[in-house]
Design a protein around this motif. Structure first.
Motif, PDB file in Angstrom:
ATOM      1  N   LEU A   3      80.075 -51.744 -13.439  1.00 55.29           N
ATOM      2  CA  LEU A   3      80.847 -50.942 -12.498  1.00 55.29           C
ATOM      3  C   LEU A   3      79.923 -50.074 -11.660  1.00 55.29           C
ATOM      4  O   LEU A   3      78.889 -49.631 -12.139  1.00 55.29           O
ATOM      5  N   SER A   4      80.336 -49.834 -10.430  1.00 50.48           N
ATOM      6  CA  SER A   4      79.513 -48.999  -9.560  1.00 50.48           C
ATOM      7  C   SER A   4      79.892 -47.529  -9.702  1.00 50.48           C
ATOM      8  O   SER A   4      80.950 -47.095  -9.251  1.00 50.48           O
ATOM      9  N   GLY A   5      79.003 -46.780 -10.348  1.00 48.51           N
ATOM     10  CA  GLY A   5      79.217 -45.343 -10.468  1.00 48.51           C
ATOM     11  C   GLY A   5      79.224 -44.673  -9.106  1.00 48.51           C
ATOM     12  O   GLY A   5      79.964 -43.717  -8.875  1.00 48.51           O
ATOM     13  N   ASP A   6      78.415 -45.211  -8.182  1.00 47.70           N
ATOM     14  CA  ASP A   6      78.345 -44.613  -6.842  1.00 47.70           C
ATOM     15  C   ASP A   6      79.679 -44.708  -6.117  1.00 47.70           C
ATOM     16  O   ASP A   6      80.134 -43.751  -5.500  1.00 47.70           O
ATOM     17  N   HIS A   7      80.290 -45.902  -6.188  1.00 45.15           N
ATOM     18  CA  HIS A   7      81.591 -46.067  -5.521  1.00 45.15           C
ATOM     19  C   HIS A   7      82.614 -45.100  -6.096  1.00 45.15           C
ATOM     20  O   HIS A   7      83.388 -44.481  -5.373  1.00 45.15           O
ATOM     21  N   LEU A   8      82.593 -44.991  -7.419  1.00 39.72           N
ATOM     22  CA  LEU A   8      83.561 -44.120  -8.087  1.00 39.72           C
ATOM     23  C   LEU A   8      83.347 -42.662  -7.676  1.00 39.72           C
ATOM     24  O   LEU A   8      84.287 -41.965  -7.298  1.00 39.72           O
ATOM     25  N   LEU A   9      82.092 -42.226  -7.708  1.00 34.49           N
ATOM     26  CA  LEU A   9      81.807 -40.833  -7.346  1.00 34.49           C
ATOM     27  C   LEU A   9      82.150 -40.568  -5.881  1.00 34.49           C
ATOM     28  O   LEU A   9      82.653 -39.500  -5.525  1.00 34.49           O
ATOM     29  N   ASP A  10      81.897 -41.562  -5.050  1.00 35.41           N
ATOM     30  CA  ASP A  10      82.192 -41.435  -3.628  1.00 35.41           C
ATOM     31  C   ASP A  10      83.706 -41.260  -3.409  1.00 35.41           C
ATOM     32  O   ASP A  10      84.148 -40.386  -2.663  1.00 35.41           O
ATOM     33  N   ASP A  11      84.486 -42.088  -4.091  1.00 35.40           N
ATOM     34  CA  ASP A  11      85.941 -41.969  -3.968  1.00 35.40           C
ATOM     35  C   ASP A  11      86.440 -40.638  -4.524  1.00 35.40           C
ATOM     36  O   ASP A  11      87.341 -40.013  -3.958  1.00 35.40           O
ATOM     37  N   LEU A  12      85.859 -40.215  -5.648  1.00 30.98           N
ATOM     38  CA  LEU A  12      86.268 -38.931  -6.237  1.00 30.98           C
ATOM     39  C   LEU A  12      86.005 -37.787  -5.259  1.00 30.98           C
ATOM     40  O   LEU A  12      86.823 -36.887  -5.097  1.00 30.98           O
ATOM     41  N   ALA A  13      84.854 -37.861  -4.583  1.00 30.31           N
ATOM     42  CA  ALA A  13      84.520 -36.804  -3.622  1.00 30.31           C
ATOM     43  C   ALA A  13      85.492 -36.835  -2.444  1.00 30.31           C
ATOM     44  O   ALA A  13      85.972 -35.791  -1.992  1.00 30.31           O
ATOM     45  N   THR A  84      97.719 -32.194  -8.395  1.00 30.66           N
ATOM     46  CA  THR A  84      96.850 -31.225  -9.074  1.00 30.66           C
ATOM     47  C   THR A  84      97.583 -29.911  -9.316  1.00 30.66           C
ATOM     48  O   THR A  84      98.630 -29.646  -8.732  1.00 30.66           O
ATOM     49  N   VAL A  85      96.977 -29.097 -10.159  1.00 34.58           N
ATOM     50  CA  VAL A  85      97.381 -27.698 -10.289  1.00 34.58           C
ATOM     51  C   VAL A  85      96.730 -26.945  -9.126  1.00 34.58           C
ATOM     52  O   VAL A  85      95.892 -27.508  -8.431  1.00 34.58           O
ATOM     53  N   PRO A  86      97.068 -25.684  -8.893  1.00 29.95           N
ATOM     54  CA  PRO A  86      96.365 -24.933  -7.846  1.00 29.95           C
ATOM     55  C   PRO A  86      94.880 -24.779  -8.187  1.00 29.95           C
ATOM     56  O   PRO A  86      94.521 -24.598  -9.352  1.00 29.95           O
ATOM     57  N   SER A  87      94.038 -24.869  -7.180  1.00 29.35           N
ATOM     58  CA  SER A  87      92.584 -24.683  -7.331  1.00 29.35           C
ATOM     59  C   SER A  87      91.985 -25.582  -8.407  1.00 29.35           C
ATOM     60  O   SER A  87      91.249 -25.133  -9.280  1.00 29.35           O
ATOM     61  N   THR A  90      87.885 -31.881  -9.318  1.00 25.27           N
ATOM     62  CA  THR A  90      88.073 -33.196  -8.691  1.00 25.27           C
ATOM     63  C   THR A  90      88.476 -34.266  -9.698  1.00 25.27           C
ATOM     64  O   THR A  90      88.856 -35.365  -9.308  1.00 25.27           O
ATOM     65  N   LEU A  91      88.375 -33.971 -10.990  1.00 27.50           N
ATOM     66  CA  LEU A  91      88.451 -35.049 -11.976  1.00 27.50           C
ATOM     67  C   LEU A  91      89.803 -35.233 -12.657  1.00 27.50           C
ATOM     68  O   LEU A  91      90.183 -36.352 -12.984  1.00 27.50           O
ATOM     69  N   ASP A  92      90.514 -34.142 -12.879  1.00 27.03           N
ATOM     70  CA  ASP A  92      91.748 -34.236 -13.660  1.00 27.03           C
ATOM     71  C   ASP A  92      92.712 -35.228 -13.015  1.00 27.03           C
ATOM     72  O   ASP A  92      93.179 -35.013 -11.900  1.00 27.03           O
ATOM     73  N   GLY A  93      92.983 -36.298 -13.708  1.00 25.87           N
ATOM     74  CA  GLY A  93      93.892 -37.317 -13.191  1.00 25.87           C
ATOM     75  C   GLY A  93      93.190 -38.298 -12.268  1.00 25.87           C
ATOM     76  O   GLY A  93      93.207 -39.510 -12.489  1.00 25.87           O
ATOM     77  N   CYS A  94      92.531 -37.766 -11.250  1.00 26.15           N
ATOM     78  CA  CYS A  94      91.888 -38.617 -10.234  1.00 26.15           C
ATOM     79  C   CYS A  94      90.842 -39.540 -10.856  1.00 26.15           C
ATOM     80  O   CYS A  94      90.660 -40.686 -10.429  1.00 26.15           O
ATOM     81  N   TYR A  95      90.145 -39.035 -11.850  1.00 21.29           N
ATOM     82  CA  TYR A  95      89.134 -39.836 -12.540  1.00 21.29           C
ATOM     83  C   TYR A  95      89.772 -41.097 -13.125  1.00 21.29           C
ATOM     84  O   TYR A  95      89.247 -42.210 -12.973  1.00 21.29           O
TER      85      TYR A  95
END
Ligand SMILES: [Zn+2]
Length: 315
Positions: A3-13, A84-87, A90-95
């Motif tokens: 798996l491409s960690g870069d693609h994943l991190l890019d999408d997360l960002a 998301t919750v307020p504030s 990037t990871l909760d759920g989206c990951y």
């Protein structure tokens, strides 16, 4: 397969930019403009990965990878949520959702066929900030019926149904939200740990063995209000003293009940609540959790007897 960690991190960002505010994370409460934008982002990504995308009656987004050899076998589903919750970080759920997407893209790149159909699901309203929590997964699993979900209201009085309509999510032919038993053969969810254990033990991943149950108890302790300056110490009936001892007891029970138990007092309502007044009444909000329902009962029994002892002692 790799798996491409870069693609994943890019999408997360990229997803993390939606609803982001300088210095305070990102806020994407369900069915707000920010959530709608995040949904469009996800649907676009799913379509780019050649998935068949559908949105069901409660707003769950489902991307299906159809090229399984047997399309009638139970679905292997995975995903999480993008509200998301307020504030939020990037990871909760989206990951969980975006890692699932990267799995699909990798399978595509490898031209891999799977025996079971694969579905990537982003459940609507997991967080429960605007509406009561987990509407999407509850309706999908049959714990909540659709009509009940539609009638739930946010603080402004807007129903869940109206909020879906505002985003155009109830237009066109809708897919039933309720999944029939057996339709989904397995569910996998990758989620960040929302506690410190993996990190402190330097573990990369953990497997959830059980989900904690919890009990809430609001204890009201009645005393006698008085002036903090003129009421002698021996003439007081101060409910705060009892509250203090109960708090210590809850902590002790949380520590001692089992390895998985936790006990918390996170709420105190003090009346009248002034620095120079002995309280007349204190409410103590207790939260006790354990993976065993039986132990929660035992724990609550201990909490109750501790309260009895404290109140007897202090009169
Ligand atoms: Zn989550």
């Amino acid at each position: 397969m790799h798996l491409s960690g870069d693609h994943l991190l890019d999408d997360l960002a990229k997803l993390g930019e939606i609803g982001a505010r300088e210095g305070s994370g990102r806020t994407r409460l369900v069915l707000t403009p920010e959530d709608f934008e995040a949904r469009r982002f996800l649907i676009t990504r799913m379509k780019e990965a050649r998935m068949q995308v559908r949105v069901d009656q409660v707003g769950n987004i489902i991307g299906r990878r159809g090229n399984s050899t047997k399309d009638d076998l139970p679905v292997l589903a995975f995903g999480s949520h993008i509200d998301t919750v307020p504030s939020a970080g990037t990871l909760d759920g989206c990951y969980g959702v975006l890692a699932g997407l990267e799995v699909i893209r990798t399978l595509n790149d490898e031209r891999a066929e799977t025996r079971h159909p694969l579905e990537l699901i982003s459940f609507s309203n997991e967080e429960g900030v605007r509406f009561p929590m987990m509407i999407g997964s509850k309706v999908a699993s049959g714990i909540m019926d659709l009509e009940t979900a539609y009638e739930l209201r946010d603080n402004a009085g807007i129903t869940y149904r109206q909020a879906l309509e505002a985003g155009g999510l109830l237009e066109g032919a809708l897919v039933a939200a309720r999944r029939t038993p057996g339709e989904i053969g397995a569910w996998l969810e990758l989620h960040i740990e929302q506690g410190p254990i993996l990190e402190s033990e330097r573990l990369k991943i953990g497997v959830v063995e059980s989900i904690v149950g919890l009990v809430h108890m609001l204890v009201t302790i009645q005393g006698r209000a008085g002036h903090a300056g003129t009421t002698p110490m021996n003439a007081r009936r101060d409910p705060m003293l009892a509250a203090a001892q109960i708090i210590l007891e809850v902590n002790k029970i949380g520590r001692e009940l089992s390895r998985s138990s936790v006990g918390t007092v996170g709420l105190l309502n003090v009346q009248p609540g002034a620095m120079n007044v002995i309280p007349g009444k204190v409410e103590v909000g207790i939260d006790l959790r354990d993976i065993s329902g039986e132990r929660i009962d035992q724990g609550m029994q201990k909490v109750r007897s501790a309260i009895d002892v404290v109140c007897k002692k202090l009169g």
